[in-house]
Design a protein around this motif. Sequence first.
Motif, PDB file in Angstrom:
ATOM      1  N   ASP A  82       0.823  -1.218   0.000  1.00 10.16           N
ATOM      2  CA  ASP A  82       0.000   0.000   0.000  1.00 10.16           C
ATOM      3  C   ASP A  82       0.857   1.268   0.000  1.00 10.16           C
ATOM      4  O   ASP A  82       0.316   2.371  -0.157  1.00 10.16           O
ATOM      5  CB  ASP A  82      -1.007   0.008   1.146  1.00 10.16           C
ATOM      6  N   LYS A 118      -5.851  -7.373   0.502  1.00 11.66           N
ATOM      7  CA  LYS A 118      -5.650  -5.945   0.243  1.00 11.66           C
ATOM      8  C   LYS A 118      -4.155  -5.658   0.296  1.00 11.66           C
ATOM      9  O   LYS A 118      -3.382  -6.428   0.873  1.00 11.66           O
ATOM     10  CB  LYS A 118      -6.417  -5.085   1.253  1.00 11.66           C
ATOM     11  N   TRP A 160      -9.572  -1.251  -2.649  1.00 10.14           N
ATOM     12  CA  TRP A 160      -8.429  -0.523  -2.095  1.00 10.14           C
ATOM     13  C   TRP A 160      -7.918   0.506  -3.098  1.00 10.14           C
ATOM     14  O   TRP A 160      -7.707   1.672  -2.766  1.00 10.14           O
ATOM     15  CB  TRP A 160      -7.298  -1.483  -1.714  1.00 10.14           C
ATOM     16  N   ASP A 164     -10.182   3.295  -1.330  1.00  7.87           N
ATOM     17  CA  ASP A 164      -9.391   3.522  -0.120  1.00  7.87           C
ATOM     18  C   ASP A 164      -8.136   4.348  -0.397  1.00  7.87           C
ATOM     19  O   ASP A 164      -7.768   5.209   0.395  1.00  7.87           O
ATOM     20  CB  ASP A 164      -8.985   2.191   0.517  1.00  7.87           C
TER      21      ASP A 164
END
Length: 186
Positions: A82, A118, A160, A164
């Motif tokens: 991420d 994720k 995601w 997100d």
Amino acid sequence: GAEELNRLAEAVAAAGAEAAGAVAAMEAAQEMEVEDDVVPQQFTEIGIATTLPVAWVQEISYGLRARSWFVYEHTDDAIRADDLNDESDPQQIEQMLSAMIKNLVRMREHLFSHGDMKPPNYLVTSNRAVLIDLDGVRQHQDPKACQRALARDTARWMRWWVQDNPQPKISERSKNLLQAAGFAIG
């Protein structure tokens, strides 16, 4: 008349809810919660890179499992997936996405689902991407139940990059790779 029709509609709705509950119960019975300390070994055997947990903390509330955390062995020079964005090194992005696709395909072949697919659950190093957070892994008896669980995993992955942490290039590349591997994107 209308009163009888309302009773009939209520009876049909109740039967539908009961049937839906029965289907959910059958699916739950057909999936097995995999022992948390066995998953890394099973995943390694089927070609999914992961790290070994060194500790597991579980919170129990009213006799039920509430939350849990794994503490994993250290992975040198890793970043969480991420942390990647559309401007990151394209090779790192492709490495992470390729590993994600390969892992989902292997899980599908062996009837596993992750349960929380994720980017924060991938560690990216210079030579591999490592899947972590395995406490939600399930092994399914029914391929259709596995397919539905993997659809939730892929939807979570896409959410995601779309909502997100919006990264249009990574989102589009994820979508294309998932579709090419036979995963439906809703």
